[in-house]
Design an enzyme around this catalytic site. Structure first.
Site, PDB file in Angstrom:
ATOM      1  N   TYR A 159     -34.610  21.546 -36.824  1.00  0.00           N
ATOM      2  CA  TYR A 159     -33.462  22.675 -37.892  1.00  0.00           C
ATOM      3  C   TYR A 159     -32.658  23.269 -36.420  1.00  0.00           C
ATOM      4  CZ  TYR A 159     -34.217  28.085 -38.723  1.00  0.00           C
ATOM      5  OH  TYR A 159     -34.058  28.420 -39.012  1.00  0.00           O
ATOM      6  N   GLU A 191     -39.494  33.364 -43.788  1.00  0.00           N
ATOM      7  CA  GLU A 191     -39.358  34.511 -42.479  1.00  0.00           C
ATOM      8  C   GLU A 191     -40.655  35.618 -42.361  1.00  0.00           C
ATOM      9  OE1 GLU A 191     -38.591  34.194 -39.620  1.00  0.00           O
ATOM     10  OE2 GLU A 191     -36.380  32.934 -40.036  1.00  0.00           O
ATOM     11  N   TRP A 241     -42.447  30.163 -35.369  1.00  0.00           N
ATOM     12  CA  TRP A 241     -41.611  29.354 -36.697  1.00  0.00           C
ATOM     13  C   TRP A 241     -42.185  27.714 -36.946  1.00  0.00           C
ATOM     14  CZ3 TRP A 241     -39.296  30.432 -40.585  1.00  0.00           C
ATOM     15  CH2 TRP A 241     -38.196  29.358 -41.087  1.00  0.00           C
TER      16      TRP A 241
END
Length: 225
Positions: free
Chosen positions: A57, A79, A87
């Site tokens: 990522y 988000e 995350w």
């Protein structure tokens, strides 16, 4: 390393090397017991660590400018889902979110009914939080209104950084802020337009993810790309 993390990736012999981007199926990764470390020698931002999904990522997506509306909607949804969580928790469920939320098509998500939302509350592939699921639908509806007003969500969003990425130059991750004047302004405007789970901290993370802001530290190898 104090300011960053040297590239460490874990694989079994059947999986590709770090150079191919560490693209692994998250649940397969979690269930794999026999992993060996791979060192690629690349210095990365300190938050990455050595987990393959975070490395992939970071290397391929984080801070890369986005100009495609469906991708903007995906990152806003993810988000927002992260609120109060890490995350990594969301990233490992990304495929689950993609399936649950119509491949992140805002037109389809905007039409989700109460019955559909009730089904999502039982879906183990996502965070089963009623407020977050409701907000995904509400935000899809607001997203479509922004598209109608500005022609595209991308055109709307990039005006908050003057049309070009804001490139910061941090020596270490501890210097990276949680919010900025730009995220404050964008957060306030989104709220006025009916979006939810768009506080300034969430929106700053979104801006980092979509490349409106480049917060890779100075020693990160991505700075030399």
């Amino acid at each position: 390393m104090v300011n960053g993390t040297r590239g460490i990736c874990f694989f079994n012999d059947s999986w590709p090397s770090i150079e191919s981007g560490c693209i692994l199926k998250p649940m397969a990764l979690l269930m794999t017991r026999h992993l060996r470390p791979i060192f690629d020698g690349k210095l990365r931002c300190g938050w990455v660590g050595g987990k393959p999904h975070l490395i992939a990522y970071h290397d391929r997506e984080w801070g890369v400018p986005i100009h495609e509306d469906r991708k903007h909607f995906e990152m806003l949804l993810l988000e927002g889902a992260q609120a109060g969580l890490t995350w990594e928790t969301i990233l490992l469920r990304r495929d689950g979110y993609r399936r649950a939320f119509a491949e992140f098509d805002p037109k389809k998500v905007a039409r989700f009914t109460a019955k559909k939302k009730a089904v999502l509350l039982k879906n183990p592939g996502i965070i089963r939080n009623r407020l977050k699921i409701d907000s995904a639908v509400t935000n899809a509806q607001a997203f479509l209104m922004v598209q109608e007003e500005f022609g595209s969500f991308d055109r709307y969003i990039w005006q908050f950084v003057g049309g070009t990425p804001k490139v910061n130059r941090w020596a270490r991750m501890s210097q990276v802020p949680a919010t900025s004047p730009e995220s404050d302004a964008l957060s306030n405007d989104l709220k006025k337009r009916g979006f939810r789970f768009v506080g300034s901290t969430i929106i700053y993370a979104y801006m980092q993810a979509t490349g409106l802001v480049n917060d890779h530290t100075e020693d990160c190898f991505t700075r030399r790309r």
